[in-house]
Motif scaffolding. Structure first.
Motif, PDB file in Angstrom:
ATOM      1  N   MET A   1       0.988  11.060  12.218  1.00 44.98           N
ATOM      2  CA  MET A   1       1.710   9.794  12.043  1.00 44.98           C
ATOM      3  C   MET A   1       3.104   9.930  12.631  1.00 44.98           C
ATOM      4  N   MET A   2       3.556   8.923  13.362  1.00 46.93           N
ATOM      5  CA  MET A   2       4.860   8.970  13.994  1.00 46.93           C
ATOM      6  C   MET A   2       5.958   8.815  12.951  1.00 46.93           C
ATOM      7  N   GLY A   3       7.073   9.538  13.168  1.00 47.38           N
ATOM      8  CA  GLY A   3       8.152   9.533  12.191  1.00 47.38           C
ATOM      9  C   GLY A   3       8.792   8.181  11.987  1.00 47.38           C
ATOM     10  N   ASP A   4       8.762   7.297  13.012  1.00 46.50           N
ATOM     11  CA  ASP A   4       9.433   6.010  12.861  1.00 46.50           C
ATOM     12  C   ASP A   4       8.695   5.070  11.920  1.00 46.50           C
ATOM     13  N   GLU A   5       7.488   5.444  11.473  1.00 49.94           N
ATOM     14  CA  GLU A   5       6.775   4.618  10.508  1.00 49.94           C
ATOM     15  C   GLU A   5       7.207   4.917   9.073  1.00 49.94           C
ATOM     16  N   PHE A   6       7.977   5.992   8.886  1.00 49.87           N
ATOM     17  CA  PHE A   6       8.568   6.267   7.580  1.00 49.87           C
ATOM     18  C   PHE A   6       9.863   5.471   7.469  1.00 49.87           C
ATOM     19  N   ALA A   7       9.960   4.665   6.428  1.00 52.44           N
ATOM     20  CA  ALA A   7      11.149   3.830   6.241  1.00 52.44           C
ATOM     21  C   ALA A   7      12.283   4.606   5.587  1.00 52.44           C
ATOM     22  N   PHE A   8      11.947   5.537   4.689  1.00 51.66           N
ATOM     23  CA  PHE A   8      12.973   6.343   4.016  1.00 51.66           C
ATOM     24  C   PHE A   8      12.319   7.492   3.267  1.00 51.66           C
ATOM     25  N   HIS A   9      13.127   8.522   3.009  1.00 53.18           N
ATOM     26  CA  HIS A   9      12.793   9.646   2.128  1.00 53.18           C
ATOM     27  C   HIS A   9      14.039   9.891   1.283  1.00 53.18           C
ATOM     28  N   PHE A  10      13.939   9.898  -0.026  1.00 52.02           N
ATOM     29  CA  PHE A  10      15.093  10.287  -0.835  1.00 52.02           C
ATOM     30  C   PHE A  10      14.651  10.666  -2.240  1.00 52.02           C
ATOM     31  N   ASN A  11      15.564  11.334  -2.941  1.00 51.26           N
ATOM     32  CA  ASN A  11      15.309  11.742  -4.318  1.00 51.26           C
ATOM     33  C   ASN A  11      15.823  10.677  -5.273  1.00 51.26           C
ATOM     34  N   LEU A  12      15.009  10.360  -6.267  1.00 51.20           N
ATOM     35  CA  LEU A  12      15.404   9.495  -7.363  1.00 51.20           C
ATOM     36  C   LEU A  12      15.413  10.315  -8.650  1.00 51.20           C
ATOM     37  N   VAL A  13      15.916   9.732  -9.705  1.00 45.63           N
ATOM     38  CA  VAL A  13      15.977  10.441 -10.985  1.00 45.63           C
ATOM     39  C   VAL A  13      14.595  10.941 -11.403  1.00 45.63           C
ATOM     40  N   HIS A  14      13.560  10.161 -11.113  1.00 46.13           N
ATOM     41  CA  HIS A  14      12.219  10.485 -11.600  1.00 46.13           C
ATOM     42  C   HIS A  14      11.332  11.171 -10.575  1.00 46.13           C
ATOM     43  N   GLY A  15      11.857  11.477  -9.398  1.00 41.75           N
ATOM     44  CA  GLY A  15      11.035  12.191  -8.433  1.00 41.75           C
ATOM     45  C   GLY A  15      11.423  11.884  -7.002  1.00 41.75           C
ATOM     46  N   ARG A  16      10.592  12.366  -6.100  1.00 44.75           N
ATOM     47  CA  ARG A  16      10.789  12.150  -4.668  1.00 44.75           C
ATOM     48  C   ARG A  16      10.128  10.838  -4.271  1.00 44.75           C
ATOM     49  N   CYS A  17      10.847  10.015  -3.516  1.00 45.79           N
ATOM     50  CA  CYS A  17      10.329   8.711  -3.121  1.00 45.79           C
ATOM     51  C   CYS A  17      10.295   8.611  -1.602  1.00 45.79           C
ATOM     52  N   VAL A  18       9.180   8.148  -1.082  1.00 45.81           N
ATOM     53  CA  VAL A  18       9.010   7.953   0.359  1.00 45.81           C
ATOM     54  C   VAL A  18       8.514   6.534   0.593  1.00 45.81           C
ATOM     55  N   GLY A  19       9.100   5.872   1.581  1.00 46.92           N
ATOM     56  CA  GLY A  19       8.662   4.541   1.973  1.00 46.92           C
ATOM     57  C   GLY A  19       8.010   4.575   3.340  1.00 46.92           C
ATOM     58  N   VAL A  20       6.956   3.794   3.505  1.00 48.24           N
ATOM     59  CA  VAL A  20       6.213   3.725   4.765  1.00 48.24           C
ATOM     60  C   VAL A  20       6.052   2.259   5.162  1.00 48.24           C
ATOM     61  N   CYS A  21       6.335   1.953   6.411  1.00 51.01           N
ATOM     62  CA  CYS A  21       6.109   0.603   6.928  1.00 51.01           C
ATOM     63  C   CYS A  21       4.603   0.356   7.031  1.00 51.01           C
ATOM     64  N   ILE A  22       4.143  -0.735   6.459  1.00 47.16           N
ATOM     65  CA  ILE A  22       2.710  -1.032   6.466  1.00 47.16           C
ATOM     66  C   ILE A  22       2.299  -1.523   7.854  1.00 47.16           C
ATOM     67  N   PRO A  23       1.294  -0.897   8.455  1.00 48.22           N
ATOM     68  CA  PRO A  23       0.856  -1.321   9.793  1.00 48.22           C
ATOM     69  C   PRO A  23       0.093  -2.642   9.725  1.00 48.22           C
ATOM     70  N   THR A  24      -0.035  -3.283  10.852  1.00 42.07           N
ATOM     71  CA  THR A  24      -0.799  -4.532  10.891  1.00 42.07           C
ATOM     72  C   THR A  24      -2.294  -4.274  10.794  1.00 42.07           C
ATOM     73  N   GLU A  25      -2.720  -3.088  11.238  1.00 44.32           N
ATOM     74  CA  GLU A  25      -4.133  -2.719  11.130  1.00 44.32           C
ATOM     75  C   GLU A  25      -4.242  -1.207  11.050  1.00 44.32           C
ATOM     76  N   VAL A  26      -5.388  -0.738  10.583  1.00 43.20           N
ATOM     77  CA  VAL A  26      -5.638   0.699  10.469  1.00 43.20           C
ATOM     78  C   VAL A  26      -6.449   1.135  11.684  1.00 43.20           C
ATOM     79  N   ASP A  27      -5.796   1.887  12.578  1.00 42.01           N
ATOM     80  CA  ASP A  27      -6.479   2.347  13.783  1.00 42.01           C
ATOM     81  C   ASP A  27      -6.887   3.810  13.627  1.00 42.01           C
ATOM     82  N   ASP A  28      -7.494   4.364  14.667  1.00 38.40           N
ATOM     83  CA  ASP A  28      -7.986   5.740  14.603  1.00 38.40           C
ATOM     84  C   ASP A  28      -6.857   6.737  14.372  1.00 38.40           C
ATOM     85  N   ARG A  29      -5.678   6.446  14.901  1.00 39.52           N
ATOM     86  CA  ARG A  29      -4.546   7.359  14.730  1.00 39.52           C
ATOM     87  C   ARG A  29      -4.180   7.500  13.257  1.00 39.52           C
TER      88      ARG A  29
END
Length: 234
Positions: A1-29
């Motif tokens: 997965m390409m790094g630009d599809e990750f919206a953010f990575h950071f620590n919160l009080v309750h754990g590690r949080c990662v955001g991912v941009c939702i693609p328009t479709e699910v392809d083979d990649r």
């Protein structure tokens, strides 16, 4: 997965949080980054549901990997939540364009919940605020005490406040459900968001359910409320 599809990575009080941009479709990649068991499950989902499901799994798995943990395939339990090893705690949420995963070690049977809600724009007038408040979910989401507190909030900011309460209770429900294995109603918890991102939480579960320590947090990111909950049985 390409790094630009990750919206953010950071620590919160309750754990590690990662955001991912939702693609328009699910392809083979995207399918290639899933485990075989996950690909089998995705193939059985309705096409419209696949992008958010895949993005949520990618977000949660990356959150665990950021912590040096490997969850393996993240399938669904019979309640629809992520099916994780007993030593791991995690939760997923998504809106139209963004999915998030919250991950931590499950210490002392700790359970986590995360929720994501769109933040509505502030209306320009009281009249616009009243028009935007439909449908009115206040009575369904808020307890009597919370409704009384809402009256002290400027009318143009009330819809935001109701949605923040909704989001906090959704996160709290996700964290409570594995411990009580039943639907938890909105009126079984009272939450008071604080300016620093903390939250005062009061549970009103029946005594036969036991007693719990419950925490919530909230923040704003990319025009969303991001709320988390951590619950453990005493």
């Amino acid at each position: 997965m390409m790094g630009d599809e990750f919206a953010f990575h950071f620590n919160l009080v309750h754990g590690r949080c990662v955001g991912v941009c939702i693609p328009t479709e699910v392809d083979d990649r995207l399918l290639d980054v899933l485990f075989p068991e996950e690909r089998t499950l995705v193939s059985a989902l309705a096409p419209a549901r696949r992008p958010s499901w895949v993005a949520g799994r990618i977000a949660l798995r990356q959150a665990f990997r950021d912590l040096g943990l490997e969850p393996g395939p993240i399938l669904m339990n019979r309640h629809g939540a992520p099916d994780l090893p007993p030593d791991l705690a995690g939760s997923i949420s998504h809106k139209k364009t963004l999915a998030v995963g919250l991950a931590a070690r499950a210490e002392n049977r700790t359970c986590l919940g995360v929720d994501l809600e769109d933040i509505p724009p502030l209306p320009a007038s009281v009249e616009e605020a009243r028009a935007q408040a439909r449908p009115d979910i206040r009575a369904r989401v808020l307890t009597k005490d919370e409704l009384a507190q809402l009256e002290r909030v400027p009318e143009q900011a009330r819809r935001r406040q109701v949605l923040l309460h909704f989001s906090l209770k959704e996160a709290l429900y996700k964290a409570l459900h594995p411990l009580v294995i039943r639907h938890v109603g909105f009126h079984e918890a009272s939450v008071t968001p604080l300016p620093d991102g903390g939250v005062r939480v009061t549970l009103s579960l029946s005594e036969d359910q036991g007693t719990f320590d419950a925490e919530c947090t909230w923040t704003e990111i990319q025009r969303h409320f991001l709320t988390t909950a951590k619950v453990r049985r005493r």
